[in-house]
Design a protein around this motif. Sequence first.
Motif, mmCIF file in Angstrom:
data_model
loop_
_atom_site.group_PDB
_atom_site.id
_atom_site.type_symbol
_atom_site.label_atom_id
_atom_site.label_comp_id
_atom_site.label_asym_id
_atom_site.label_seq_id
_atom_site.Cartn_x
_atom_site.Cartn_y
_atom_site.Cartn_z
ATOM 1 N N PHE A 1 -12.317 4.983 0.465
ATOM 2 C CA PHE A 1 -10.854 5.075 0.473
ATOM 3 C C PHE A 1 -10.205 4.750 -0.875
ATOM 4 N N GLY A 2 -10.963 4.146 -1.766
ATOM 5 C CA GLY A 2 -10.401 3.720 -3.036
ATOM 6 C C GLY A 2 -10.049 2.244 -3.029
ATOM 7 N N LYS A 3 -10.171 1.636 -4.181
ATOM 8 C CA LYS A 3 -9.930 0.194 -4.296
ATOM 9 C C LYS A 3 -8.496 -0.167 -3.923
ATOM 10 N N GLU A 4 -7.517 0.586 -4.426
ATOM 11 C CA GLU A 4 -6.125 0.239 -4.182
ATOM 12 C C GLU A 4 -5.778 0.346 -2.701
ATOM 13 N N THR A 5 -6.340 1.348 -2.037
ATOM 14 C CA THR A 5 -6.093 1.480 -0.600
ATOM 15 C C THR A 5 -6.684 0.293 0.155
ATOM 16 N N TYR A 6 -7.887 -0.141 -0.251
ATOM 17 C CA TYR A 6 -8.493 -1.303 0.410
ATOM 18 C C TYR A 6 -7.628 -2.553 0.221
ATOM 19 N N LEU A 7 -7.170 -2.796 -0.997
ATOM 20 C CA LEU A 7 -6.357 -3.980 -1.255
ATOM 21 C C LEU A 7 -5.045 -3.908 -0.476
ATOM 22 N N GLU A 8 -4.458 -2.721 -0.408
ATOM 23 C CA GLU A 8 -3.231 -2.547 0.365
ATOM 24 C C GLU A 8 -3.497 -2.801 1.851
ATOM 25 N N ALA A 9 -4.664 -2.361 2.339
ATOM 26 C CA ALA A 9 -5.008 -2.572 3.743
ATOM 27 C C ALA A 9 -5.134 -4.062 4.060
ATOM 28 N N CYS A 10 -5.717 -4.834 3.153
ATOM 29 C CA CYS A 10 -5.837 -6.284 3.382
ATOM 30 C C CYS A 10 -4.458 -6.908 3.552
ATOM 31 N N ASP A 11 -3.521 -6.563 2.657
ATOM 32 C CA ASP A 11 -2.163 -7.085 2.775
ATOM 33 C C ASP A 11 -1.519 -6.651 4.084
ATOM 34 N N ALA A 12 -1.708 -5.394 4.445
ATOM 35 C CA ALA A 12 -1.087 -4.867 5.658
ATOM 36 C C ALA A 12 -1.653 -5.529 6.911
ATOM 37 N N LEU A 13 -2.949 -5.794 6.923
ATOM 38 C CA LEU A 13 -3.558 -6.448 8.087
ATOM 39 C C LEU A 13 -3.067 -7.888 8.229
ATOM 40 N N LEU A 14 -2.927 -8.583 7.121
ATOM 41 C CA LEU A 14 -2.374 -9.936 7.167
ATOM 42 C C LEU A 14 -0.925 -9.906 7.662
ATOM 43 N N ASP A 15 -0.169 -8.961 7.200
ATOM 44 C CA ASP A 15 1.231 -8.832 7.590
ATOM 45 C C ASP A 15 1.350 -8.474 9.069
ATOM 46 N N ARG A 16 0.535 -7.533 9.520
ATOM 47 C CA ARG A 16 0.625 -7.096 10.913
ATOM 48 C C ARG A 16 0.297 -8.236 11.878
ATOM 49 N N THR A 17 -0.720 -9.023 11.534
ATOM 50 C CA THR A 17 -1.059 -10.169 12.380
ATOM 51 C C THR A 17 0.082 -11.183 12.389
#
Length: 632
Positions: free
Chosen positions: A214-230
């Motif tokens: 998916f690309g590094k930036e997408t992975y880093l964005e996903a980590c932030d989004a998962l923390l936010d969603r929880t």
Amino acid sequence: MVLHEQALPDFVREHNIDHVTLDIIENALKNIRHEMDRVLVTTAVSPIIREQADEFPLIADRQGRMVVGQFGSPVDTVLEHSPYKVEDLKDGDVIALNDPYMMEGSTSHLPDILLVRPIFYGGDHIGYALQWGNLMDVGGSTAGSIPIDARSIYEEGVRMPPVKLYDAGVLNEEVLRFFCHNSRTPRETRADIMAIAAGTAAGAQRVKDICDRFGKETYLEACDALLDRTRRSVIELIRRHVPEGQRFEFEDYTDDDGLGNGPIRLKLAMWREGDTLNLDWAGTDPQVPGPVNFLLNKRMFQMFVGVFLISAFDPTILFNDGYCDVIKVNIPEGSVLRPKEPAPLSNRLVVMARQFDVLSAVYAKAIGFKVSGSYGTSPNFVYSGVNKNGEPFQTMEILYGGIPAIPGKDGLDGHSWWPEFLAVPAEYMETYYPLVVEEYSARRDSCGAGQFRGGCGIRKVYRFLADGRITYQDDRYHTYPYGVDGGKPGSPSKKTLVRRSGESVELPSKVRDVPVFEGDRLVFETAGAGGVGDPLSRDPEAVAKDVRWNLVSQEAADKEYGVVLKDDGTVDPAATEARREELRKSRGELPEFDHGPLPPLEEQRRIIAETRRKFNEWLSHELGAARANGAR
């Protein structure tokens, strides 16, 4: 304070990632966690990891926040106490440590070793893979490194501060050799540490695989989004289920500290202010001289608080460090939950279990329906000595008590609080160690009666085939696992040593280095769990089934449940209705929480101190006799 008035974490913002990609990465991270588990348990050697899975992995983002895992991330405290800064870390580095005080209790006693592996992709730091496991032995004054009479952590084993086990992928043999040299089980210790390292390597590689896809930036964005969603999801659970403007309190007790001091009070208060959930352990007893002190990491407790809500109301929510800022925790310094260094910590499991009981009860009051009774026990057991070939041996295992009932469902029999923990098979123990497991069964009548009964404890009978010594730590010997909403408490734990001569000795809940000889047997009985609801409302057919399965005696069916059985084991409906009506008229009002027939607090203290004094006298005599007979 409402959500928009709070200072929001940096990751709480709009995210440039679609929901499908986010869900794929979330499930990939969950699978990574499980793969790390499998790599470790299939390559470790000791039974406590290989057979019981006493280990936990997690994946953290580049700020060190846990994205998937179970315990909350200790990365910040590890780096704070280490000579390494984030900018100094390299691909292939692995930091190792086992000192609870240097990671704020993220692991809570010396046998738990933690490995932290930074993850790099394309030369950039993108996160961490962490894993810890419970080693068999790390030195100290007794086999298994859980001396029940330790008065400082220096008696409990070797303390390793943060050091690089791997430096840019190169193993530091000197560090590993030093650590293993201080263990009574160096072969198992080395193998298990290398297996933990392999687990972190698997986790790091799989994160890189996500970046490849998916690309590094997408992975880093996903980590932030998962923390936010929880975070947003947990705030919604708090709003919906915890009433504002009320304070909910509960207290319960651990038996003793292994030195005759107890019972030990844990007290918790909870209240909500807007979207913030406050929890305060003020009123909890001060730290004790013995090693049951539990250094409770605040972030880990925040995880426990949120996990309860998630498990009870929406298990689809990914629990991670995203919601930590909305759960405020106060743990008084110098308390049994926040002891000051160098307080001993090796037997912290009994207080850890009790804090779950107290948290559950506070939630039961706050949420407005009764959640569960109290857990049984989860003791460690160590048997060590020299076999007939002159070779030293040492085994360790964790045993389990009953899981409490919940509204609508009976508790599990002989199960761990941690769902993925397993029992060590008797065949494994008998193959590798000089003992025979003569019995492993559910302990009849140990389950707390209720409309939904608590789980039974277990009865395990060991017959020893070589002279040696046994050490274990347990609890709920003087106190009872409470029942809820009319449910009865579970039975206390019990240990009986039966000498080959037939002499029988009842042992307390915590012992170390008790000499045993070939032909002796240990009857190890763990506590049952509390029930939920009026026992006279239990389905009579369920009671009859429990009697058939030898979980409940016919006498208890009559006395506790008012169920009368015919000679063929089937329910007598008319006699049952009459017996239940008789019991209803003869009893008083059912308590909200039933702690069992406990004497006044001062009398409990006297009994606990006297029990320990008598045991110490007996043990001194037994050790003297063993030395006189040339036992090692």
